[in-house]
Design an enzyme around this catalytic site. Structure first.
Site, PDB file in Angstrom:
ATOM      1  N   HIS A 104      41.372  41.272  35.904  1.00 28.26           N
ATOM      2  CA  HIS A 104      41.850  42.585  36.373  1.00 28.26           C
ATOM      3  C   HIS A 104      40.674  43.532  36.591  1.00 28.26           C
ATOM      4  O   HIS A 104      40.604  44.213  37.626  1.00 28.26           O
ATOM      5  CB  HIS A 104      42.821  43.178  35.360  1.00 28.26           C
ATOM      6  CG  HIS A 104      43.225  44.587  35.657  1.00 28.26           C
ATOM      7  ND1 HIS A 104      44.281  44.903  36.476  1.00 28.26           N
ATOM      8  CD2 HIS A 104      42.687  45.767  35.258  1.00 28.26           C
ATOM      9  CE1 HIS A 104      44.388  46.221  36.571  1.00 28.26           C
ATOM     10  NE2 HIS A 104      43.434  46.768  35.829  1.00 28.26           N
ATOM     11  N   GLU A 105      39.748  43.578  35.627  1.00 27.08           N
ATOM     12  CA  GLU A 105      38.589  44.462  35.772  1.00 27.08           C
ATOM     13  C   GLU A 105      37.702  44.006  36.931  1.00 27.08           C
ATOM     14  O   GLU A 105      37.109  44.833  37.628  1.00 27.08           O
ATOM     15  CB  GLU A 105      37.791  44.508  34.467  1.00 27.08           C
ATOM     16  CG  GLU A 105      38.571  45.059  33.277  1.00 27.08           C
ATOM     17  CD  GLU A 105      39.216  46.409  33.552  1.00 27.08           C
ATOM     18  OE1 GLU A 105      38.655  47.189  34.345  1.00 27.08           O
ATOM     19  OE2 GLU A 105      40.291  46.680  32.983  1.00 27.08           O
ATOM     20  N   HIS A 108      38.794  45.501  40.107  1.00 25.06           N
ATOM     21  CA  HIS A 108      38.244  46.830  40.396  1.00 25.06           C
ATOM     22  C   HIS A 108      36.854  46.729  41.020  1.00 25.06           C
ATOM     23  O   HIS A 108      36.509  47.500  41.920  1.00 25.06           O
ATOM     24  CB  HIS A 108      38.177  47.660  39.117  1.00 25.06           C
ATOM     25  CG  HIS A 108      39.508  48.115  38.618  1.00 25.06           C
ATOM     26  ND1 HIS A 108      40.431  48.743  39.429  1.00 25.06           N
ATOM     27  CD2 HIS A 108      40.086  48.041  37.386  1.00 25.06           C
ATOM     28  CE1 HIS A 108      41.512  49.041  38.720  1.00 25.06           C
ATOM     29  NE2 HIS A 108      41.327  48.620  37.486  1.00 25.06           N
TER      30      HIS A 108
END
Length: 234
Positions: A104-105, A108
């Site tokens: 998920h990170e 980004h």
């Protein structure tokens, strides 16, 4: 002056209570889901940090550093310094939950590399949001003290609206990062079979916290408008 101030119970507190309950539910959900899948080891046995490195390289991103940060679920990507920070429970863990959060990170970081518009908009709102979070309530309270000075009250509400806007623009940013993460985990083979569904549950629970946060901020703004939105005469 607003008559609710003369009573022990202000009916608009119901909005605050609803927001608090949503936040508590979302927080409990993400922690229970993360805890559940933190005990499920991935078949490949890669750690969160290793998965992040694999994903970034797969995406052609070589200028982002991966760092270990203390805390629990303190994971985040810092676009200003190009650093992806993974928490104690993610960095060295080989669990499905850890790999999902790390991915998920990375989502980004990929957004940043591609110039994803909502991420840039959110970044541009940070300075104003910080000002709004600091000054909105003091200005509103000062306006009330100064005989319902509407200029101060309205400025305070506008600043708080910017804070709400920040939370709203955060939603597509976070949801998009999770969507990217799940696709990456699937086509790179970092996760297999049911592991992808388990990672999706972790990220869906995490997304719920952002939804609850945005909803809570909207309810607070609604309360401000109800209490202070119109001119109040003594």
């Amino acid at each position: 002056m607003y008559p609710g101030f003369y009573y022990m119970f202000d009916p608009t507190y119901i909005l605050i209570i609803i927001g608090a309950l949503l936040s508590l539910f979302a927080s409990a959900r993400v922690r229970s889901t993360f805890s559940r899948y933190s005990s499920v080891r991935t078949l490949r046995g890669v750690t969160g940090a290793e998965a992040a490195d694999m994903i970034l390289r797969q995406a052609g991103i070589y200028d982002v550093k991966i760092q270990h940060i203390s805390g629990d679920l303190t994971d985040h990507y810092d676009p200003s310094s190009k650093v992806l920070r993974l928490s104690d429970s993610v960095y060295g863990s080989t669990s499905v939950a850890a790999v999902g959060v790390a991915a998920h990170e990375c989502g980004h970081a990929i957004q940043d590399a591609e110039g994803y518009a909502p991420l840039r908009i959110r970044g541009s709102l940070v300075p104003v949001c910080n000002i709004g979070a600091t000054l909105s309530w003091p200005l509103i309270i000062l306006g009330v003290i100064l005989s319902w000075n509407q200029t101060l009250i309205q400025i305070g509400i506008i600043l708080f609206t910017v804070v709400v806007a920040f939370h709203l623009i955060t939603l597509p940013v976070e949801l998009n990062a999770s969507s990217r993460a799940l696709k990456i985990l699937s086509y790179t083979g970092i996760l297999h079979g049911d592991e992808n569904d388990e990672a999706k549950k972790v990220l869906s629970a995490a997304a719920l916290t952002y939804v609850a946060s945005a909803a809570g901020m909207i309810l607070q703004l609604l309360r401000l408008v109800i209490l202070f939105g119109g001119r109040r005469d003594d």
